[in-house]
Design a protein around this motif. Structure first.
Motif, mmCIF file in Angstrom:
data_model
loop_
_atom_site.group_PDB
_atom_site.id
_atom_site.type_symbol
_atom_site.label_atom_id
_atom_site.label_comp_id
_atom_site.label_asym_id
_atom_site.label_seq_id
_atom_site.Cartn_x
_atom_site.Cartn_y
_atom_site.Cartn_z
ATOM 1 N N PRO A 9 -129.413 -62.993 12.888
ATOM 2 C CA PRO A 9 -129.105 -61.583 13.058
ATOM 3 C C PRO A 9 -128.963 -60.840 11.733
ATOM 4 N N LYS A 10 -128.865 -61.577 10.610
ATOM 5 C CA LYS A 10 -128.701 -60.921 9.318
ATOM 6 C C LYS A 10 -129.524 -61.618 8.247
ATOM 7 N N GLY A 11 -129.792 -60.879 7.173
ATOM 8 C CA GLY A 11 -130.552 -61.441 6.069
ATOM 9 C C GLY A 11 -129.662 -62.163 5.076
ATOM 10 N N GLY A 12 -130.298 -62.851 4.134
ATOM 11 C CA GLY A 12 -129.555 -63.519 3.076
ATOM 12 C C GLY A 12 -128.836 -64.783 3.476
ATOM 13 N N VAL A 13 -129.227 -65.380 4.611
ATOM 14 C CA VAL A 13 -128.533 -66.580 5.092
ATOM 15 C C VAL A 13 -129.276 -67.873 4.732
ATOM 16 N N GLY A 14 -130.409 -67.748 4.026
ATOM 17 C CA GLY A 14 -131.182 -68.940 3.676
ATOM 18 C C GLY A 14 -132.087 -69.414 4.790
ATOM 19 N N LYS A 15 -132.455 -68.499 5.682
ATOM 20 C CA LYS A 15 -133.253 -68.855 6.859
ATOM 21 C C LYS A 15 -134.631 -69.419 6.484
ATOM 22 N N THR A 16 -135.284 -68.780 5.515
ATOM 23 C CA THR A 16 -136.617 -69.231 5.117
ATOM 24 C C THR A 16 -136.549 -70.604 4.448
ATOM 25 N N THR A 17 -135.522 -70.827 3.661
ATOM 26 C CA THR A 17 -135.338 -72.139 3.028
ATOM 27 C C THR A 17 -135.072 -73.210 4.081
ATOM 28 N N VAL A 18 -134.267 -72.890 5.077
ATOM 29 C CA VAL A 18 -134.012 -73.830 6.174
ATOM 30 C C VAL A 18 -135.312 -74.130 6.912
ATOM 31 N N THR A 19 -136.107 -73.090 7.186
ATOM 32 C CA THR A 19 -137.385 -73.278 7.870
ATOM 33 C C THR A 19 -138.273 -74.254 7.112
ATOM 34 N N ALA A 20 -138.429 -74.012 5.813
ATOM 35 C CA ALA A 20 -139.320 -74.837 4.998
ATOM 36 C C ALA A 20 -138.837 -76.282 4.932
ATOM 37 N N ASN A 21 -137.547 -76.469 4.678
ATOM 38 C CA ASN A 21 -137.042 -77.840 4.536
ATOM 39 C C ASN A 21 -137.000 -78.586 5.864
ATOM 40 N N LEU A 22 -136.790 -77.865 6.961
ATOM 41 C CA LEU A 22 -136.875 -78.494 8.278
ATOM 42 C C LEU A 22 -138.305 -78.958 8.547
ATOM 43 N N ALA A 23 -139.264 -78.121 8.181
ATOM 44 C CA ALA A 23 -140.669 -78.501 8.347
ATOM 45 C C ALA A 23 -140.997 -79.739 7.523
ATOM 46 N N ALA A 149 -121.562 -69.731 6.477
ATOM 47 C CA ALA A 149 -120.153 -70.048 6.734
ATOM 48 C C ALA A 149 -119.287 -68.964 6.096
ATOM 49 N N ASP A 150 -119.442 -67.725 6.603
ATOM 50 C CA ASP A 150 -118.656 -66.612 6.087
ATOM 51 C C ASP A 150 -118.272 -65.675 7.230
ATOM 52 N N THR A 151 -117.397 -64.721 6.939
ATOM 53 C CA THR A 151 -116.885 -63.831 7.986
ATOM 54 C C THR A 151 -117.951 -62.877 8.505
ATOM 55 N N ALA A 152 -118.923 -62.505 7.665
ATOM 56 C CA ALA A 152 -119.985 -61.598 8.110
ATOM 57 C C ALA A 152 -120.812 -62.242 9.218
ATOM 58 N N LEU A 154 -119.791 -64.746 11.096
ATOM 59 C CA LEU A 154 -118.881 -64.966 12.214
ATOM 60 C C LEU A 154 -118.773 -63.725 13.100
ATOM 61 N N SER A 155 -118.753 -62.553 12.464
ATOM 62 C CA SER A 155 -118.632 -61.309 13.227
ATOM 63 C C SER A 155 -119.867 -61.026 14.078
ATOM 64 N N LEU A 156 -120.999 -61.663 13.732
ATOM 65 C CA LEU A 156 -122.238 -61.439 14.474
ATOM 66 C C LEU A 156 -122.478 -62.475 15.569
ATOM 67 N N LEU A 157 -121.591 -63.430 15.697
ATOM 68 C CA LEU A 157 -121.753 -64.458 16.728
ATOM 69 C C LEU A 157 -121.836 -63.859 18.133
ATOM 70 N N PRO A 158 -120.980 -62.886 18.505
ATOM 71 C CA PRO A 158 -121.110 -62.272 19.834
ATOM 72 C C PRO A 158 -122.446 -61.556 20.034
ATOM 73 N N HIS A 159 -123.018 -61.089 18.933
ATOM 74 C CA HIS A 159 -124.326 -60.416 18.989
ATOM 75 C C HIS A 159 -125.383 -61.370 19.546
ATOM 76 N N ILE A 160 -125.302 -62.639 19.131
ATOM 77 C CA ILE A 160 -126.248 -63.648 19.616
ATOM 78 C C ILE A 160 -125.888 -64.074 21.032
ATOM 79 N N GLU A 161 -124.633 -64.375 21.247
ATOM 80 C CA GLU A 161 -124.209 -64.918 22.533
ATOM 81 C C GLU A 161 -124.329 -63.904 23.666
ATOM 82 N N ASN A 162 -124.303 -62.624 23.345
ATOM 83 C CA ASN A 162 -124.458 -61.576 24.365
ATOM 84 C C ASN A 162 -125.884 -61.060 24.453
ATOM 85 N N HIS A 163 -126.816 -61.798 23.854
ATOM 86 C CA HIS A 163 -128.265 -61.548 23.977
ATOM 87 C C HIS A 163 -128.688 -60.186 23.425
#
Length: 267
Positions: A9-23, A149-152, A154-163
């Motif tokens: 739901p937000k940028g700067g979380v290392g998503k692209t790095t996770v994608t690459a290393n998972l691959a 693993a930060d409060t920003a 954490l605050s977006l968790l309901p955003h995901i869980e509520n679709h």
């Protein structure tokens, strides 16, 4: 053909790095893996050694209804990447318009790849709601939501869980899971957020990736964490997540016969 969407739901979380290393982790375990970039920043390719000056990609061809597989680049043994490519703003807008309005557009482009035997596809997306994520989600077998693993985060968790990320449940097949990135035991807030996520998400939290300077150094050298620092904490964490992804999707790893068959086939 498993298709995994890595989103956030937000940028700067290392998503692209996770994608690459998972691959890379899945490819190291014997799967033939394709990483697809749906982000106009076109950064995923850099994790696979594609030069910054190389602007090749599938989006400009996709607008012409071409087979996207023609733009696949080889990135090593069992490893392939499909870069977004260098595009103009008009081309980006047209691509996103086609994704949103033409129900057959995505299937025309991905058909060859989706039907390739034994291929695992890992797709990286821009942060937040976007046309690509909504379109591809209908085909996906699994979603991995990357958070910090930060409060920003954490605050977006309901955003995901509520679709609210794409306006509907993220996945109707194997489900959606979370990866918590850059957890730092030295910081009180990071420890608390990690503990809360572990308790709240339970089995939906596939893994926690510890903060590790080796990851940034690996990115700078355009290497996977496994090639740059195979004994690092992050390498261990990502490998464990890859095994859990493989188990959920029923991907067999460590089968020498399967590895040989994949390596001797032509992509």
């Amino acid at each position: 053909m498993p298709l995994v969407c890595v989103c956030s739901p937000k940028g700067g979380v290392g998503k692209t790095t996770v994608t690459a290393n998972l691959a890379y982790a899945l490819a190291r375990a014997g799967s033939k893996v394709l990483a697809i970039d749906f982000d106009v920043q076109n950064a995923l390719r850099l994790h696979f050694g594609v030069p910054l000056s190389d602007g090749r990609g599938y989006v400009t061809k996709a607008i012409e209804s071409a087979d996207w597989s023609q733009s696949v680049l080889t990135a090593g043994s069992n490893m392939f990447v499909l870069p977004y490519g260098d595009v103009t703003e008009d081309q980006r807008l047209e691509f996103e318009h086609l994704l949103a309005t033409d129900s057959h557009f995505l299937m025309r482009g991905l058909s060859t790849l989706l039907n390739y035997p034994g291929l695992v596809i890992i797709a990286d997306f821009p942060p937040g709601p976007n046309p690509a994520l909504k379109a591809v989600s209908r085909l996906a077998d699994l979603h991995l939501v990357t958070m910090l693993a930060d409060t920003a985060s954490l605050s977006l968790l309901p955003h995901i869980e509520n679709h609210r990320l794409i306006g509907e449940p993220l996945n109707n097949k194997a489900g959606y899971y979370f990866v918590l990135n850059q957890s730092d035991n030295r910081r009180h807030i990071s420890r608390d957020v990690t503990a809360f996520m572990q308790q709240h998400l339970g089995d939906r939290l596939l893994g926690v990736i510890n903060r590790d300077e080796s990851v940034a150094e690996a990115n700078a050298s355009q290497q996977s964490i496994f090639d740059f620092s195979p004994a690092s904490a992050a390498a261990f964490d990502i490998e464990l997540i890859s095994k859990r992804v493989a188990a959920i999707l029923g991907i067999k790893i460590g089968d020498g016969a399967v590895h040989t068959a994949l390596r001797t086939s032509n992509f």
